[in-house]
Each structure stands twice: as structure tokens, then as C-alpha cells.
Design a protein around this motif. Structure first.
Motif, PDB file in Angstrom:
ATOM      1  N   LYS A   7      38.658  42.862  37.177  1.00 31.68           N
ATOM      2  CA  LYS A   7      39.729  43.741  37.454  1.00 31.68           C
ATOM      3  C   LYS A   7      40.917  42.800  37.504  1.00 31.68           C
ATOM      4  O   LYS A   7      40.826  41.855  38.018  1.00 31.68           O
ATOM      5  CB  LYS A   7      39.689  44.663  38.402  1.00 31.68           C
ATOM      6  CG  LYS A   7      38.904  45.953  38.301  1.00 31.68           C
ATOM      7  CD  LYS A   7      39.013  46.857  39.769  1.00 31.68           C
ATOM      8  CE  LYS A   7      38.144  47.945  39.365  1.00 31.68           C
ATOM      9  NZ  LYS A   7      37.937  48.503  40.719  1.00 31.68           N
ATOM     10  N   LYS A   8      42.242  43.224  36.923  1.00 27.13           N
ATOM     11  CA  LYS A   8      43.439  42.670  36.866  1.00 27.13           C
ATOM     12  C   LYS A   8      43.703  42.328  38.244  1.00 27.13           C
ATOM     13  O   LYS A   8      44.280  41.243  38.743  1.00 27.13           O
ATOM     14  CB  LYS A   8      44.432  43.619  36.132  1.00 27.13           C
ATOM     15  CG  LYS A   8      45.474  42.843  35.303  1.00 27.13           C
ATOM     16  CD  LYS A   8      46.202  43.803  34.702  1.00 27.13           C
ATOM     17  CE  LYS A   8      47.307  43.059  33.693  1.00 27.13           C
ATOM     18  NZ  LYS A   8      48.070  43.985  33.171  1.00 27.13           N
ATOM     19  N   ASN A   9      43.861  43.358  39.398  1.00 21.68           N
ATOM     20  CA  ASN A   9      43.987  43.213  40.461  1.00 21.68           C
ATOM     21  C   ASN A   9      43.100  42.154  41.393  1.00 21.68           C
ATOM     22  O   ASN A   9      43.806  41.476  42.103  1.00 21.68           O
ATOM     23  CB  ASN A   9      43.621  44.660  41.326  1.00 21.68           C
ATOM     24  CG  ASN A   9      44.899  45.811  40.819  1.00 21.68           C
ATOM     25  OD1 ASN A   9      45.887  45.283  40.377  1.00 21.68           O
ATOM     26  ND2 ASN A   9      44.632  46.921  41.506  1.00 21.68           N
ATOM     27  N   TYR A  10      41.947  41.917  41.031  1.00 16.88           N
ATOM     28  CA  TYR A  10      41.072  40.893  41.492  1.00 16.88           C
ATOM     29  C   TYR A  10      41.457  39.681  41.076  1.00 16.88           C
ATOM     30  O   TYR A  10      41.515  38.683  42.013  1.00 16.88           O
ATOM     31  CB  TYR A  10      39.593  41.152  41.204  1.00 16.88           C
ATOM     32  CG  TYR A  10      38.708  42.241  41.916  1.00 16.88           C
ATOM     33  CD1 TYR A  10      39.610  43.380  42.605  1.00 16.88           C
ATOM     34  CD2 TYR A  10      37.484  42.379  41.985  1.00 16.88           C
ATOM     35  CE1 TYR A  10      38.938  44.396  43.260  1.00 16.88           C
ATOM     36  CE2 TYR A  10      37.023  43.195  42.602  1.00 16.88           C
ATOM     37  CZ  TYR A  10      37.550  44.331  43.393  1.00 16.88           C
ATOM     38  OH  TYR A  10      37.153  45.369  43.933  1.00 16.88           O
ATOM     39  N   ILE A  11      42.146  39.387  40.086  1.00 19.73           N
ATOM     40  CA  ILE A  11      42.495  38.161  39.452  1.00 19.73           C
ATOM     41  C   ILE A  11      43.850  37.736  40.211  1.00 19.73           C
ATOM     42  O   ILE A  11      43.973  36.823  40.809  1.00 19.73           O
ATOM     43  CB  ILE A  11      43.023  38.154  38.044  1.00 19.73           C
ATOM     44  CG1 ILE A  11      41.738  38.594  37.247  1.00 19.73           C
ATOM     45  CG2 ILE A  11      43.582  36.790  37.515  1.00 19.73           C
ATOM     46  CD1 ILE A  11      41.918  38.549  35.688  1.00 19.73           C
ATOM     47  N   PHE A  12      44.751  38.927  40.497  1.00 21.28           N
ATOM     48  CA  PHE A  12      45.793  38.554  41.320  1.00 21.28           C
ATOM     49  C   PHE A  12      45.549  38.259  42.718  1.00 21.28           C
ATOM     50  O   PHE A  12      46.088  37.340  43.306  1.00 21.28           O
ATOM     51  CB  PHE A  12      46.684  39.842  41.155  1.00 21.28           C
ATOM     52  CG  PHE A  12      48.121  39.664  41.670  1.00 21.28           C
ATOM     53  CD1 PHE A  12      49.064  38.676  41.064  1.00 21.28           C
ATOM     54  CD2 PHE A  12      48.672  40.319  42.945  1.00 21.28           C
ATOM     55  CE1 PHE A  12      50.303  38.406  41.696  1.00 21.28           C
ATOM     56  CE2 PHE A  12      49.819  40.134  43.489  1.00 21.28           C
ATOM     57  CZ  PHE A  12      50.743  39.080  42.821  1.00 21.28           C
ATOM     58  N   LEU A  13      44.615  39.035  43.396  1.00 21.47           N
ATOM     59  CA  LEU A  13      44.140  38.627  44.687  1.00 21.47           C
ATOM     60  C   LEU A  13      43.517  37.200  44.898  1.00 21.47           C
ATOM     61  O   LEU A  13      43.889  36.585  45.786  1.00 21.47           O
ATOM     62  CB  LEU A  13      43.065  39.833  45.164  1.00 21.47           C
ATOM     63  CG  LEU A  13      43.649  41.083  45.592  1.00 21.47           C
ATOM     64  CD1 LEU A  13      42.622  42.126  46.002  1.00 21.47           C
ATOM     65  CD2 LEU A  13      44.660  40.956  46.496  1.00 21.47           C
ATOM     66  N   GLY A  14      42.907  36.902  43.888  1.00 19.62           N
ATOM     67  CA  GLY A  14      42.476  35.569  43.824  1.00 19.62           C
ATOM     68  C   GLY A  14      43.367  34.554  43.874  1.00 19.62           C
ATOM     69  O   GLY A  14      43.308  33.665  44.572  1.00 19.62           O
ATOM     70  N   LYS A  15      44.386  34.755  42.958  1.00 16.94           N
ATOM     71  CA  LYS A  15      45.639  33.857  43.001  1.00 16.94           C
ATOM     72  C   LYS A  15      46.277  33.924  44.397  1.00 16.94           C
ATOM     73  O   LYS A  15      46.713  32.737  45.224  1.00 16.94           O
ATOM     74  CB  LYS A  15      46.585  34.265  42.235  1.00 16.94           C
ATOM     75  CG  LYS A  15      46.149  34.099  40.800  1.00 16.94           C
ATOM     76  CD  LYS A  15      46.386  32.633  40.410  1.00 16.94           C
ATOM     77  CE  LYS A  15      45.793  32.218  39.013  1.00 16.94           C
ATOM     78  NZ  LYS A  15      45.753  30.664  38.867  1.00 16.94           N
ATOM     79  N   ILE A  16      46.497  34.994  45.167  1.00 15.42           N
ATOM     80  CA  ILE A  16      46.889  35.061  46.427  1.00 15.42           C
ATOM     81  C   ILE A  16      46.132  34.390  47.562  1.00 15.42           C
ATOM     82  O   ILE A  16      46.488  33.622  48.245  1.00 15.42           O
ATOM     83  CB  ILE A  16      47.242  36.702  46.817  1.00 15.42           C
ATOM     84  CG1 ILE A  16      48.370  37.297  45.821  1.00 15.42           C
ATOM     85  CG2 ILE A  16      47.589  36.572  48.236  1.00 15.42           C
ATOM     86  CD1 ILE A  16      48.441  38.579  46.193  1.00 15.42           C
ATOM     87  N   PHE A  17      44.692  34.273  47.211  1.00 15.02           N
ATOM     88  CA  PHE A  17      43.944  33.828  48.263  1.00 15.02           C
ATOM     89  C   PHE A  17      43.974  32.239  47.761  1.00 15.02           C
ATOM     90  O   PHE A  17      43.763  31.659  49.024  1.00 15.02           O
ATOM     91  CB  PHE A  17      42.546  34.279  47.778  1.00 15.02           C
ATOM     92  CG  PHE A  17      41.326  33.568  48.625  1.00 15.02           C
ATOM     93  CD1 PHE A  17      41.309  33.529  49.928  1.00 15.02           C
ATOM     94  CD2 PHE A  17      40.381  33.002  48.194  1.00 15.02           C
ATOM     95  CE1 PHE A  17      40.302  33.373  50.876  1.00 15.02           C
ATOM     96  CE2 PHE A  17      39.594  32.014  49.082  1.00 15.02           C
ATOM     97  CZ  PHE A  17      39.523  32.307  50.203  1.00 15.02           C
ATOM     98  N   GLY A  18      44.360  31.868  46.866  1.00 16.53           N
ATOM     99  CA  GLY A  18      44.585  30.554  46.467  1.00 16.53           C
ATOM    100  C   GLY A  18      45.648  30.031  47.392  1.00 16.53           C
ATOM    101  O   GLY A  18      45.755  28.838  47.827  1.00 16.53           O
ATOM    102  N   VAL A  19      46.713  30.735  47.106  1.00 17.95           N
ATOM    103  CA  VAL A  19      48.006  30.404  48.003  1.00 17.95           C
ATOM    104  C   VAL A  19      47.798  30.089  49.505  1.00 17.95           C
ATOM    105  O   VAL A  19      48.212  29.233  50.050  1.00 17.95           O
ATOM    106  CB  VAL A  19      49.233  31.479  47.924  1.00 17.95           C
ATOM    107  CG1 VAL A  19      50.160  31.138  48.859  1.00 17.95           C
ATOM    108  CG2 VAL A  19      49.604  31.666  46.316  1.00 17.95           C
TER     109      VAL A  19
END
Lengths: 408, 404
Positions: free
Chosen positions: A251-263
């Protein structure tokens, strides 16, 4: 969930290979902590300076001798006063104007005679404007000395005046009495004592500049690190790699959450490294409460990652984050008390300071480090940071979502 | 050739002033930074803000009030009076550094002074407050009261050697001599200590604290950051092959580089003048009586900063590397050069290292003009060193600069 973690860890791996990130978010704070620590430590511990002082003694008599030999050259003061003798006032002025000496002392001709005979006189202290702090030390020393000299002259003057007025002594007896009184006055002991008591919590320890700046700079650079992470989101969007991720069964949201987790991962890694390096290389004491430290690290990192996401939501490109991010970090770092202790702030700045996450993070770490606080003690600070985290993430994500909708 | 150089430079100026991010770092940040830090920093003085002091006066007589009034007359202190019941609360405020010190005047203070008994005034200090200034002040005030009391008792003893006094007379003689001594000790005659800061401009003398320190100090730092962005601009243009494309035009490499550097120099000088004018007219900083001397230092420093920035651009591989190094180098060298704090507080070895930075010579030059009231002749060594820095760095830069 696993995929969110994978994206986060992959981002961390990419950033850890980035040499510029290494300089900007790890080397830079470590250098700043080191420099601020060694410069401010002597000032904070009242470790005395060496004050280069030149004296022009035109009096060369009893009182000037006491000032030079018994005071300035005393065992205690010779450690801080580096004394040089000059013959001429003009030479002294010229040397000070060139910055050769921090302070100069001019004792006028017939100073002793004037004081003994009750005439007014003065000692001149010259200060180099670029070494005004050191010169003020000399002024304080001479102030204290003159008060001691005054003691003798004031007591004798007033005693003679009153006894003469009441006709209890004759004018011709004054010289003889002055000598007698002088000896008596020298033996008079002060009856009022002033006692300085250091007030700190039973458990607290004296603040050390290196420790203070490890926290101040460490917390300030959390936003630098988080911004470095959020920049990557924009960078990937610009390069198209972010969009390519959409072809994944995710899901698009999961990709974004992954990025936030990376931060979050990048920020926490940077902070842990700063804590470990400052602990072992700079001997910074991060307190004795492991769990307290863990909670403070987590709450601070979450809060600054959230703030970075919120800032990113207001920006259009990684260039904007790279430019505005450091400006925001520096201003928050200063207003939050990371550069100067908040008790030196005027009230208006102290009030503003309470709205910055830096203030709560710094105060929380200080509780652990200087007041030997534990998990319970830091909960109020951690709670405020968590509250700020929620506000930053909610606002940031809402703005991102609105922008996405507009783009769709 | 000159026309081509000016065209390249004016083009760079146009691009720079269109970029909001650059405006932020060239003009907005220096204003915020100088103002915020200037409002707080007060090196050397007791601080730009008044030191918060609490007094609990439990004395039953009048001498506690006299002691308290002398402290209240000190301009640099913010005195707050509290009652005995608040003792625990105030101690906690001292522990939390909300108050620098608590002065506790005991209830037997007047009684002890009148009867020549020993008495102690407790001063509770905050462990986090550097209170050398307050300690010295408290010692001085206590000594003044001490000597006044000694005078009173000395006189009583000498009168009583000659006549017998009743209690009322004793009190009168003691009080008269106490107040007489105190007024002599607190007035400026007999022996005074005259404090003179050596400067040719005594009328408008300033010390390097507050805005007077932050305006020139951070001015120099932000101009360094601005000029170091030369490195970023040049590295970016090399990365995006703009420099290589320019080489296909009928102009020489030297014209391209000179044009670019002249552009950055113009941007930095505009920035410097903006910071100086902001300091002079908004923050009321006295920039001295010699605008020519100020301009000479500003020009020579900017040239040296542009030269060093160009060397950096030749060493780094990418624009982001240039950006990272720019901030790192300009921050640390500015600290060492005395932009952040007075050099006198630094250990001697760091002061000597600081002298290797162009910031040191620029700030030292400005201090000569602002603090010492000097003019062109006295800043010539600073100007010469900065020009040598500029020539050296620009020469090295032109030799090692890579266009592709």
C-alpha cells in the motif's frame, strides 16, 4: 509491517554510506561539543584566568608596597596575576591599547602620604577593552584592598572628629593617638561573617560544560539528522525511485510509513552514536538511570522526527529542507537552551523557550545527569515530548495527505 | 574582457537574489542570530539581564534594613524580598537556578552589631549559577557594614576610656559614627578606584558584550558562510556541466572564473554592508568613526573568504560535499577566530590557533575600530594580512580549479 521495517532499514543503510551526512550530522556536533566544552569549562568552574597586569608605582611607599607585595604578589593571587612593572603611564597606556596587558594599575605619586594625611586620592585601573573580563578581576582585587585601607583611615578620622568635638582629646595629641589607634585597628577582627553555601539537591552534581553541550548540541542536531532523512523522501520523489516503489505489492501508505520509519532510525542511530562517543571519548556523564535515558532518547528522537516530518509537509523540495531546516534547528537549539543556559535568558525568551521541544528534552536529560534523576523524575518531560510528537505527526501527515489528494 | 566579467557577475547576482533560501541565509539568519544571541550574551559585564537575588530579612532591628537597602541600590541585581515562611520554597528555586542566590539576614543581626557580637549572614548559591560577581559584591557590602560597626565600637571604647556614658548616649554615639563611616565608605571620595577602559573614543565607549559583540562577530561568520557558498555554486555548476558549456563560448577560463568570483564577492559585500547597517541603525551598535577602515576590513575579509571558498570548491567532488564542508569550516573557524565569544575566555593555545583564521584578523580589526577608536593606520596590519590571505587563496584556487 515487516515491509515498513525493511524500507526503513534500507534507507538507514543508504544514509550510513553518505559521507556528507557523516560530516553534517555526526562530525559537526562532535566538534561543536568538544569546542564549546573546552572553551566554557574554565569559565563555569570559576577556574582563574591568568591576568597579565602592568603596574606603574609612582608612590613607592608604605601603602603601595602593601598592595603590590602583600596583595598582588601574595601566594593566592600570584597564581592569577602575572605582574610586570613599568615606569611611565604613557608606556602603560600604549601597551594596553595594543592589547599587551589586560589591566594596568597606576598608583599616583604621594598616594601613601595623601591617604595618611586624610587627603583624597585614587588608584587608576586601566582596562584593555578586548580583555574587559580579566581587567574586572583586577578591579575587584583593588576595590577590596582600598576598603581595607579605608578601614584604618575612616575609623581614625571619625574617632578623632568625635573626640575633638566632645573635647575629650586635644588637637596636639592627634599624631600620637593616630599611631596608637593604627596598631589597635590592625588587631580589630570582623564580627560579621558571610558564609556562601552551595545549594543543590542532595543528589545533584556540579554542571560540567562538556556534559552541558553534549546534551545541548546533541538535542539540536537531532533535527539536523531527521531533516537529513526527510530530504531523502523528496530526493527519491524527484529521482522517481519513490514512484517506482508503487509497483510493489504494497500500500502507498505503508511505503510512506517505511520512509518515516527510516527517518526515525537515522535519527536514533545518530543520537545513540553521539551518546556513546561523548561518553567514552569526552567522558560525559549521561546519568545512572538506564531506563530513564532510554525513555528520554526515545521521546526526543520521536519528537524531532515528527517535527522534521511536519516541516517537510510545509516544503516543496529537498533543497528547501536543506536550507530552511538548519536555520530552524539553530534557532530552536538556541531558544531551547542548547547554547546558553536558560537562566541567562530574559523572561520573554524564557517563555518562548518553553514552546520548543529542545527545552523539554534538555531539561529531561539534565534531570538524569545533574540531579541523578530516575525514570519517574523524567516522565513529565518525556510526556510533553510525546504530546508534541503526536501534534507534529498528526499535523504533518494531514498536510501530506491533503497535498497528495490535491496532486491526485 | 571587463564587460564579460561584469555580465557573468551580474548574472550570478540575479540568480542569487531570486533564490529565497539564499536570501534566508544571507540576510534573515544574520539578523535573527545577531539579535537573539546579543539579547542574551553579556560576557564580562554582569550580564545584559539583571541577576535575580532573593533576600529574607528576619532581623528585628534596623541594621538588617540598612544592609538590604545597600544591596537594593545595586543596579545589576533584581532584588525580590521574601518572608521567613517562604524559606523552603526559595531554597528550591535556588536549587532549580530560578534564583541566583538567597541572602538570609538572621534575626539577631542588629542585636549582634549593637553588642559587638559575632553574626553570620548565609548566602545560599545556586550550584549552576556562576556567581563570582555576586560573591565579590556581597563581600564588599558586608565589609562596608563591618567597618562601620567597628568604627562605632572603637569610638565608644575610646569615649568610655575618658567619660562614663549612659545607654542612650552610647546608642547615639554608635549610630552617629556608624552612619558617618558608612557614608564615607559608600561615597567615592577619600580613596577611589577609577576604572578606565583604554580607548580613544571615551564618549561613546562600548564593551564587547551584547549586540556590540554579536554584530561584528556573527557578521563575519555569516559573510564567511555566504562566501563559502561560492564552493557550492561552483561545484554545482561543474556537476551540472554549466562550467564546461561556458567554455565553448568565446571567453577564456580566467574570465569565467573571475566573473563568477566577482559575482560572489559582490553578493558577500552587499551582505556585509547590510549586516553593518542593521547593527548600526537597528541594534544601535557603534561601528566606530572610520567608515573607510570598516570598509577596508570588510573588503579584504570578503576577498579572503571568497578565495578560501574557491579552494574548497576545487577539493570537493560534489556540491553537497561542498555544502557540508562549508558549514563545518565556517562555524569552527569562526568560533576559533572570536566570532562567538571574546577570545580572552579561550585557553592560550586555542587563541594562538585562532590567529590562523581570517575571522580573527577581521574581528580584531573591527574591535580596533569599534572598541579602541582606531582608524586606518592601526588596522593596516589586519588589512595586509587579510589581503595576503586573499591573494594567496585566489592564486592557489586559480591554479587548482577544475572546470570539468
Amino acid at each position: 509491517m515487516k515491509k515498513i521495517f525493511l524500507i526503513g532499514f534500507k534507507d538507514l543503510k543508504i544514509r550510513s554510506r553518505d559521507f556528507n551526512a557523516f560530516i553534517g550530522i555526526l562530525l559537526m556536533p562532535l566538534i561543536l561539543i568538544f569546542m564549546l566544552g573546552i572553551v566554557f569549562q574554565p569559565l563555569w568552574t570559576s577556574k582563574p584566568f591568568i591576568v597579565d597586569t602592568a603596574v606603574v608605582d609612582l608612590d613607592n611607599d608604605y601603602i603601595s608596597d602593601i598592595l603590590i607585595k602583600d596583595v598582588l604578589k601574595s601566594q593566592e593571587l600570584s597564581k592569577i596575576v602575572n605582574l610586570v612593572f613599568l615606569n611611565d603611564e604613557n608606556e602603560l597606556r600604549e601597551s594596553i591599547s595594543k592589547g599587551k596587558y589586560a589591566a594596568g594599575i597606576i598608583i599616583n605619586k604621594d598616594f601613601t602620604k595623601n591617604i595618611i594625611s586624610g587627603k583624597d586620592d585614587k588608584i587608576i585601573i586601566l582596562a584593555d577593552p578586548e580583555q574587559a573580563i580579566k581587567a574586572s578581576v583586577i578591579k575587584n582585587i583593588v576595590d577590596t584592598f582600598t576598603l581595607e585601607v579605608l578601614k584604618r583611615s575612616v575609623v581614625i578620622d571619625i574617632t578623632a572628629k568625635i573626640l575633638l568635638k566632645e573635647s575629650l582629646i586635644k588637637k596636639e595629641d592627634i599624631n600620637y593617638l593616630t599611631n596608637e589607634w593604627s596598631k589597635e585597628i590592625e588587631n580589630l577582627k570582623s564580627k560579621i561573617e558571610i558564609k556562601f553555601l552551595n545549594e543543590k539537591s542532595e543528589e545533584s552534581r556540579t554542571i560540567v560544560a562538556m556534559d552541558y553541550y553534549a546534551v545541548g548540541m546533541g538535542v539540536m542536531y537531532l533535527l539536523f539528522a531527521a531533516n537529513n532523512g526527510t530530504e531523502s523522501i523528496f530526493e527519491e520523489k524527484r529521482k522517481g525511485t519513490y514512484q517506482r516503489l508503487f509497483i510493489m505489492p504494497l500500500k502507498k501508505n505503508y511505503i510512506f510509513l517505511g520512509k518515516i520509519f527510516g527517518v526515525f532510525l537515522l535519527t536514533i542511530t545518530q543520537f545513540i552514536l553521539i551518546i556513546l562517543i561523548t561518553k567514552f571519548a569526552y567522558k560525559v556523564n549521561w546519568g545512572n538511570s538506564f531506563y530513564g535515558l532510554v525513555v528520554m532518547v526515545l521521546s526526543s528522537v520521536l519528537c524531532f522526527s515528527g517535527l522534521s516530518i511536519f516541516l517537510a509537509s510545509l516544503m516543496k523540495s529537498e533543497g528547501q529542507i536543506a536550507s530552511i531546516g538548519p536555520a530552524v534547528s539553530l534557532i530552536l537549539g538556541f531558544t531551547g537552551g542548547g547554547m546558553f543556559p536558560v537562566f541567562t535568558f530574559p523572561p520573554w525568551l524564557n517563555t518562548i523557550s518553553k514552546f520548543t521541544p529542545n527545552r523539554w528534552a534538555i531539561d529531561g536529560f539534565f534531570k538524569l545527569m545533574f540531579d541523578k534523576g530516575n525514570l519517574i523524575d523524567i516522565l513529565p518531560y518525556a510526556s510533553i515530548l510525546f504530546l508534541m510528537t503526536i501534534i507534529f505527526y498528526l499535523t504533518g501527515l494531514t498536510i501530506f495527505r491533503l497535498k497528495e489528494k490535491r496532486n491526485d | 574582457m571587463i564587460r564579460k566579467i561584469i555580465t557573468i557577475a551580474s548574472n550570478l547576482l540575479k540568480v542569487t537574489f531570486k533564490d529565497k533560501s539564499t536570501i534566508l541565509w544571507l540576510f534573515v539568519m544574520p539578523i535573527i542570530w545577531t539579535t537573539l544571541l546579543g539579547a542574551v550574551s553579556g560576557f564580562g559585564s554582569s550580564g545584559s539581564n539583571k541577576v535575580p537575588i532573593a533576600i529574607i530579612n528576619t532581623d528585628k532591628g534596623s541594621y538588617g534594613n540598612i544592609y538590604q537597602d545597600i544591596i537594593k541600590n545595586e543596579e545589576d541585581l533584581n532584588i525580590i524580598l521574601y518572608s521567613e515562611e517562604k524559606f523552603d520554597e526559595i531554597i528550591n528555586m535556588v536549587k532549580d537556578s530560578k534564583i541566583a542566590v538567597l541572602i538570609y539576614i538572621p534575626e539577631n543581626f542588629s542585636n549582634s552589631i549593637l553588642n559587638d557580637n559575632e553574626v553570620t549572614i548565609n548566602v545560599y548559591k545556586s550550584s549552576r549559577y556562576s556567581s563570582y560577581y555576586i560573591e565579590e559584591l556581597m563581600k564588599k557590602i558586608t565589609n562596608q557594614i563591618n567597618i562601620s560597626s567597628l568604627t562605632g565600637h572603637f569610638i565608644l571604647k575610646n569615649i568610655e576610656k575618658r567619660i562614663i556614658l549612659n545607654d542612650l548616649d552610647k546608642k547615639r554615639y554608635f549610630e552617629d559614627s556608624f552612619y558617618d563611616a558608612l557614608s564615607k565608605l559608600t561615597s567615592k571620595n577619600i580613596i577611589s578606584v577609577e576604572y578606565e577602559v583604554v580607548s580613544t573614543q571615551k564618549e561613546i565607549l562600548v564593551l564587547p558584550s551584547g549586540f556590540n559583540a554579536t554584530s561584528p562577530g556573527f557578521g563575519v561568520m555569516f559573510v564567511m558562510i555566504g562566501a563559502f557558498f561560492t564552493a557550492v555554486v561552483l561545484a554545482e555548476e561543474r556537476e551540472t556541466n554549466i562550467l564546461a558549456r561556458l567554455l565553448t563560448a568565446p571567453i577564456t577560463k580566467l574570465v569565467i572564473l573571475t566573473g563568477k568570483l566577482f559575482g560572489v564577492f559582490c553578493v558577500s559585500i552587499i551582505q556585509f554592508l547590510f549586516i553593518i547597517f542593521f547593527g548600526q541603525f537597528v541594534l544601535r551598535v557603534n561601528w566606530g568613526n572610520s567608515p573607510t577602515a570598516v570598509l577596508l576590513i570588510a573588503i579584504s575579509f570578503t576577498l579572503s573568504a571568497v578565495g578560501l571558498g574557491t579552494i574548497l570548491s576545487s577539493i570537493v567532488k560534489t556540491s553537497s560535499q561542498a555544502g557540508a564542508f562549508s558549514v563545518l569550516i565556517s562555524f569552527t573557524t569562526s568560533m576559533l577566530g572570536g566570532a562567538w565569544w571574546p577570545l580572552e575566555i579561550m585557553p592560550k593555545y586555542l587563541q594562538n590557533i585562532g590567529k590562523l583564521t581570517p575571522q580573527y584578523w577581521a574581528i580584531n580589526g573591527f574591535n580596533k575600530i569599534i572598541l579602541r577608536g582606531f582608524g586606518i593606520n592601526e588596522i593596516m596590519p589586519n588589512f595586509t594580512i587579510l589581503i595576503l590571505y586573499a591573494i594567496g587563496s585566489l592564486l592557489i584556487a586559480s591554479l587548482i580549479f577544475k572546470y570539468e
